[in-house]
Scaffold this motif. Structure first.
Motif, PDB file in Angstrom:
ATOM      1  N   ARG A 183      33.204  -6.068 -14.050  1.00 14.74           N
ATOM      2  CA  ARG A 183      31.902  -6.283 -14.486  1.00 14.74           C
ATOM      3  C   ARG A 183      30.966  -6.136 -12.784  1.00 14.74           C
ATOM      4  O   ARG A 183      29.895  -5.598 -12.863  1.00 14.74           O
ATOM      5  CB  ARG A 183      31.583  -7.140 -14.921  1.00 14.74           C
ATOM      6  N   ASN A 227      27.277 -10.138 -20.702  1.00 14.79           N
ATOM      7  CA  ASN A 227      27.027  -9.005 -21.391  1.00 14.79           C
ATOM      8  C   ASN A 227      25.264  -8.724 -21.326  1.00 14.79           C
ATOM      9  O   ASN A 227      24.878  -7.654 -21.581  1.00 14.79           O
ATOM     10  CB  ASN A 227      27.296  -9.027 -22.885  1.00 14.79           C
ATOM     11  N   ALA A 228      24.559  -9.913 -21.399  1.00 21.24           N
ATOM     12  CA  ALA A 228      23.096  -9.724 -21.467  1.00 21.24           C
ATOM     13  C   ALA A 228      22.412  -9.160 -20.216  1.00 21.24           C
ATOM     14  O   ALA A 228      21.802  -8.269 -20.326  1.00 21.24           O
ATOM     15  CB  ALA A 228      22.364 -11.155 -21.792  1.00 21.24           C
ATOM     16  N   GLU A 231      23.647  -5.489 -19.842  1.00 24.04           N
ATOM     17  CA  GLU A 231      22.625  -4.562 -20.905  1.00 24.04           C
ATOM     18  C   GLU A 231      21.467  -4.544 -20.221  1.00 24.04           C
ATOM     19  O   GLU A 231      20.939  -3.338 -20.383  1.00 24.04           O
ATOM     20  CB  GLU A 231      22.929  -5.193 -22.279  1.00 24.04           C
ATOM     21  N   LYS A 232      20.813  -5.321 -19.568  1.00 24.66           N
ATOM     22  CA  LYS A 232      19.485  -5.424 -19.180  1.00 24.66           C
ATOM     23  C   LYS A 232      19.563  -4.490 -17.844  1.00 24.66           C
ATOM     24  O   LYS A 232      18.624  -3.664 -17.607  1.00 24.66           O
ATOM     25  CB  LYS A 232      19.136  -7.083 -18.763  1.00 24.66           C
ATOM     26  N   SER A 234      21.523  -2.248 -17.239  1.00 22.93           N
ATOM     27  CA  SER A 234      21.767  -0.585 -17.803  1.00 22.93           C
ATOM     28  C   SER A 234      20.708  -0.267 -18.464  1.00 22.93           C
ATOM     29  O   SER A 234      20.394   0.960 -18.134  1.00 22.93           O
ATOM     30  CB  SER A 234      23.110  -0.617 -18.898  1.00 22.93           C
ATOM     31  N   ALA A 235      19.683  -1.057 -19.203  1.00 19.61           N
ATOM     32  CA  ALA A 235      18.543  -0.551 -19.792  1.00 19.61           C
ATOM     33  C   ALA A 235      17.715  -0.037 -18.759  1.00 19.61           C
ATOM     34  O   ALA A 235      16.730   0.823 -18.745  1.00 19.61           O
ATOM     35  CB  ALA A 235      18.138  -1.692 -20.746  1.00 19.61           C
TER      36      ALA A 235
END
Length: 509
Positions: A183, A227-228, A231-232, A234-235
């Protein structure tokens, strides 16, 4: 009475005798003497009881210490149940029972406790460190794919400290460590791309995340590893990437239009280079500069519309040739044959070019087969012309004769014989399929190509028959001539025989 009781009794008798003597000498009354004796006996009794209480407490404390040691030993033995020697001593309590004398029991338990304490402390410390690592990693990562709940519900005090359990705990810590590192790499890669995209897009200062700039190089874990967080991040990266692709597409289309207009309008080369140097990258101001330049050139283009329409007509002629259009099909597009040079006329030309390019793309496989067939037909014609040239066998002198010509003709004949049947079959299949799908004949120069193909194949068969007949007739004529010459060979004429030899060498195979 035992020795200790006899001693106490004798001591009390001696003391009592001394007191009685002293009482007599003092002259204490009987009542006073009885009172003092009762007080003395009470003090002695209290002292003895106090001593009994102290010893009783000492016994209880020692018993409690034994119990504590026993509990600790049982806990350690349960935790270290994979150690064979310990397991044996634990059977049915073994010598861990607490029974008098308590000092001996305490010493025995202490010795056993000391034996286990080293190994237990080592494993306990290791388990404690592993649990700390596990909790730290789980907290940092925390996600539905982190399945460590079965371990996190335990502790070094409740976990059996067997090698198997410690190995499982180590494996879980190692797994989470790998996930943690994975990660960290993802965060660092995404953050690197984000910073690069900010630079490429010319993002303004107030739209840049200062945390990403502060940590992406040396401490990416500070950006969050859940994960949050992933994802943030990556977005954000995907959003910037989409923006980049959108700008590239927008700039590419505008830049191509500008470069095309520069070439057509013969813009100053130095001015073009200066503009290109001043507008590099994909920042918004660069795109806007190109769009403004495109607008300026389009205004100029209207004053030179004829140049662009003539260029479009050249493109149309090229497409007509590639599509094998007939003259009637060309004349259907009337704007190409008028002297009208307006925006509407240019738009009509560009629309027609787009339609023909689409048509060319759709027909490309079939047109490729037609091109290959025509090349093969040309090879056949060249081969026939070469075979009909009788001088190719009689050329004399340096630079005139080609010894490999017959070999090349044979190779070409074999190649044609091998390739032609398959090519014709593929071409007919493709033509029939196209006509079935489109509901109309496939036209080449105004004629249905399937009909042309059938006619050419029929004509080819006729040519082959005529060629075979001609060769057969030539052979008969040559044979008759040789027979006639042979009949006259008895004439003693050496000149005639020489002429016959030359003729046969030149004409007979």
């Amino acid at each position: 009475m035992d020795r200790r009781g006899s001693y106490i009794s004798s001591q009390l008798t001696v003391i009592n005798d001394k007191l009685q003597l002293l009482y007599d000498e003092i002259g204490i009354s009987e009542d006073e003497r009885n009172t003092r004796e009762r007080n003395l006996y009470s003090a002695v009794s209290h002292a003895l009881e106090h001593q009994v209480e102290e010893v009783t407490a000492e016994k209880e404390n020692l018993f409690k210490s034994c119990q504590d040691l026993r509990e600790q030993l049982l806990t350690m033995m349960a935790a270290l149940q994979d150690v064979q020697d310990i397991s044996l001593s634990c059977q049915a309590g073994g010598d861990l029972e607490i029974k008098p004398p308590l000092m001996t029991a305490f010493e025995t338990l202490s010795n056993k406790h000391q034996e286990l304490k080293g190994l237990y402390s080592q494993r306990y410390q290791k388990a404690h460190e592993l649990f700390d690592s596990l909790r730290m990693l789980s907290t940092a990562i925390e996600g539905p794919d982190i399945d460590s709940n079965s371990f996190l519900s335990l502790s070094p005090d409740t976990l059996s400290l067997t090698d198997t359990n410690l190995a499982a705990l180590e494996a879980e810590v190692a797994r989470l460590s790998e996930e943690y590192k994975h990660r960290v790499r993802i965060v660092q890669e995404d953050a690197n791309q984000i910073v690069t995209l900010w630079a490429q897009l010319g993002t303004s200062q107030h739209n840049i995340d200062r945390n990403i700039l502060a940590y992406y190089k040396d401490r990416p874990e500070m950006l969050g590893l859940t994960n949050a967080h992933l994802e943030k991040l990556s977005a954000k990266k995907n959003s910037l990437q989409d923006e980049k692709e959108s700008r590239l597409s927008r700039l590419s289309a505008t830049k191509a239009a500008v470069q095309y207009l520069w070439a057509k309008l013969s813009e100053d080369e130095a001015a073009i280079k200066a503009f290109d140097r001043a507008n590099r990258g994909i920042a918004l101001h660069v795109i806007e500069a190109y769009e403004q330049e495109n607008a300026r050139l389009n205004e100029k283009k209207r004053d030179h519309m004829q140049i662009f329409i003539e260029d479009a007509r050249h493109t149309l002629h090229r497409l007509w040739d590639n599509l094998y259009f007939s003259e009637d099909e060309m004349l259907e597009f009337t704007p190409a044959w008028t002297d009208i040079f307006t925006d509407a006329s240019l738009a009509a030309h560009e629309s027609e070019i787009a339609r023909l390019e689409q048509l060319l793309q759709e027909r490309k496989p079939t047109l490729a087969l037609i091109g290959a067939y025509r090349e093969l037909q040309q090879d056949i014609v060249e081969l026939e012309q070469s075979q009909q040239d009788a001088s190719r066998l009689m050329s004399r002198g340096p630079g005139r004769r080609d010894p490999s010509r017959l070999l090349r003709e044979e190779q070409m004949r074999k190649r044609i014989a091998k390739r032609k049947p398959k090519l014709i079959n593929d071409l007919m299949t493709a033509l029939r399929k196209w006509e079935k799908e489109n509901g109309r004949p496939f036209m080449v120069n105004g004629e249905r190509f399937l009909d042309i193909l059938h006619e050419e194949e029929a004509a080819a068969k006729v040519r082959i028959i005529i060629l075979l007949y001609t060769e057969w007739l030539t052979i008969l004529i040559k044979l008759n001539l040789v027979i006639e010459i042979a009949k006259n060979s008895c004439t003693p004429n050496s000149g005639f025989r020489i002429s016959l030899g030359v003729y046969c060498k030149a004409n007979c195979r």
